[in-house]
Design an enzyme around this catalytic site. Structure first.
Site, mmCIF file in Angstrom:
data_model
loop_
_atom_site.group_PDB
_atom_site.id
_atom_site.type_symbol
_atom_site.label_atom_id
_atom_site.label_comp_id
_atom_site.label_asym_id
_atom_site.label_seq_id
_atom_site.Cartn_x
_atom_site.Cartn_y
_atom_site.Cartn_z
ATOM 1 N N CYS A 132 -17.005 38.373 -62.091
ATOM 2 C CA CYS A 132 -18.129 37.474 -62.330
ATOM 3 C C CYS A 132 -19.066 37.578 -61.138
ATOM 4 C CB CYS A 132 -17.671 36.023 -62.446
ATOM 5 S SG CYS A 132 -16.004 35.783 -63.086
ATOM 6 N N GLU A 136 -26.365 29.123 -64.186
ATOM 7 C CA GLU A 136 -26.484 30.539 -64.508
ATOM 8 C C GLU A 136 -26.840 30.777 -65.969
ATOM 9 O OE1 GLU A 136 -23.447 32.609 -61.358
ATOM 10 O OE2 GLU A 136 -22.648 32.190 -63.357
#
Length: 226
Positions: free
Chosen positions: A80, A142
């Site tokens: 990630c 995000e």
């Protein structure tokens, strides 16, 4: 914050986007992860989450290192991170910028050479938007690209990024989720990984096993899960 994380926080420039994923600027990784700035300026940055499966369709998980500024020692998907504000990672066509970033970070975090994870082997499946505080100071906001890839790879995890790794079957992941929900053994899952698990992962995994993954692709919708 150790020296490696400090360097990444101040040297890396994340891509700022609006809620329709249009690029609106760039800002340091440090600023992008300060909850004060996220809340006051509504800073939203582009990210990606890689789900790497081996040929047995087991999913590779990583436990984030203890020195990570956000969500240390939590279990999460394979990799990630963020595409950076650089030409190669801003390419919109075929989501190549995000694919290039994913390839870069699989090497950085897990020691997987670029030739073992060719950019054309990543399947972008969807996008989600979420917000998640980590502690009083740090957090995430995000617009996250969700990528699948199936490759048998050799791992050399970077201890500055990764504390542990393991492959899991769907049933083993369900057991891990039950442990996290029960607070057993200190197991914690990252909030973005949990959102993907709860909303998408099991169905996509089934498509992967059936060879029908293309049917699951939806890169038009931005799922707002914050």
């Amino acid at each position: 914050m150790d020296e490696v994380q400090r360097r990444l926080m101040f040297d890396d420039e994340c891509i700022l986007v609006d809620e329709q994923d249009n690029v609106v600027g760039h800002e340091s990784k440090y600023t992008c992860h300060l909850m004060e700035k996220i809340e006051s300026l509504n800073l939203l940055h582009r990210a990606f989450s890689v789900f790497l499966f081996n040929s047995k369709h087991e999913l590779l998980l990583q436990q984030r290192s203890a020195t990570k500024v956000t969500f240390p020692l939590v279990w999460t998907n394979t990799c990630c991170s963020h595409p950076l504000y650089r030409e190669s990672e801003l390419i919109q066509e075929n989501f190549l910028g995000v694919r290039n970033a994913a390839q870069r970070k699989l090497l950085d975090e897990l020691g997987i050479p670029a030739e073992d994870v060719p950019v054309d082997q990543f399947t972008p499946l969807g996008r989600m938007l979420y917000k998640a505080p980590s502690d009083g100071k740090w957090g995430e906001h995000e617009l996250d690209y969700l990528l699948f890839i199936v490759r048998d790879v050799k791992l050399v995890p970077n201890p500055d990024e990764v504390a542990d790794v393991k492959y899991v079957s769907r049933e083993q992941l369900r057991e891990l989720i039950q442990q996290a929900d029960a607070g057993e053994g200190g197991v914690k899952l990252s909030p973005w990984f949990r959102l993907v698990v709860d909303n998408f992962l099991m169905g996509w995994w089934e498509h992967l096993e059936k060879g029908t993954l293309a049917e699951a692709v939806d890169m038009e919708t931005i799922h707002k899960l914050k």
